[in-house]
Motif scaffolding. Structure first.
Motif, short mmCIF file in Angstrom:
data_model
loop_
_atom_site.label_atom_id
_atom_site.label_comp_id
_atom_site.label_asym_id
_atom_site.label_seq_id
_atom_site.Cartn_x
_atom_site.Cartn_y
_atom_site.Cartn_z
N LEU A 21 43.04 38.24 33.49
CA LEU A 21 42.99 36.88 32.98
C LEU A 21 43.24 36.86 31.48
O LEU A 21 42.74 37.73 30.77
CB LEU A 21 41.62 36.25 33.25
N THR A 22 43.98 35.89 31.02
CA THR A 22 44.17 35.64 29.60
C THR A 22 43.46 34.33 29.29
O THR A 22 43.65 33.33 29.98
CB THR A 22 45.66 35.53 29.24
N LEU A 23 42.62 34.37 28.24
CA LEU A 23 41.85 33.20 27.84
C LEU A 23 42.55 32.48 26.69
O LEU A 23 43.45 33.02 26.05
CB LEU A 23 40.44 33.61 27.44
N THR A 28 42.57 39.13 26.70
CA THR A 28 43.04 39.49 28.04
C THR A 28 42.14 40.59 28.56
O THR A 28 41.86 41.56 27.85
CB THR A 28 44.49 39.98 28.00
N PHE A 58 33.09 31.45 36.81
CA PHE A 58 34.34 30.71 36.63
C PHE A 58 34.19 29.37 37.34
O PHE A 58 33.86 29.34 38.53
CB PHE A 58 35.52 31.49 37.23
N VAL A 69 35.23 29.78 31.67
CA VAL A 69 34.57 31.07 31.90
C VAL A 69 33.27 31.10 31.12
O VAL A 69 33.25 30.83 29.91
CB VAL A 69 35.48 32.23 31.43
N VAL A 85 40.73 29.80 31.01
CA VAL A 85 41.78 30.69 31.48
C VAL A 85 43.13 29.99 31.30
O VAL A 85 43.30 28.85 31.70
CB VAL A 85 41.57 31.05 32.97
N VAL A 88 46.99 34.04 34.70
CA VAL A 88 46.40 34.87 35.75
C VAL A 88 47.50 35.74 36.33
O VAL A 88 48.60 35.27 36.60
CB VAL A 88 45.84 33.99 36.90
#
Length: 94
Positions: A21-23, A28, A58, A69, A85, A88
């Motif tokens: 996941l990258t926020l 990441t 989540f 998150v 997020v 994905v």
């Protein structure tokens, strides 16, 4: 019925396999997501991160536009907001 959040759908489809996941702050990380479920449009799941000992939650935002998150530290310090997020992918694709 309105469409499901595409980020939430992707997390749901990849789990229980590890997911990267990258926020929204650029972080990441690889998560092991469990119990990913939809309740109509609302999404929720729990998980752990591969590189720390905290619990993660989540959930879809109130307007269903984001997947938020939250993190609960191992010392039971309560929940804190980590971010939203923005991307994905399966962990093995990274």
């Amino acid at each position: 019925m309105a469409a499901l959040n595409p980020i939430a759908k992707r997390i749901h489809n990849v789990s229980p396999d590890p997911v990267r996941l990258t926020l929204d702050d650029g972080t990441t990380a690889t998560f092991h997501v469990t119990g990913a479920e939809f309740f109509q449009q609302e999404f929720q799941a729990e998980g752990t991160r591969a590189d720390d000992n905290a619990d993660y939650r989540f959930v879809s935002s109130e307007d269903n536009e984001s997947v938020l998150v939250g993190r609960k530290g191992p010392a039971d310090d309560g929940w804190s907001m980590v971010g939203a997020v923005v991307d994905v992918e399966p962990a093995d694709a990274a």
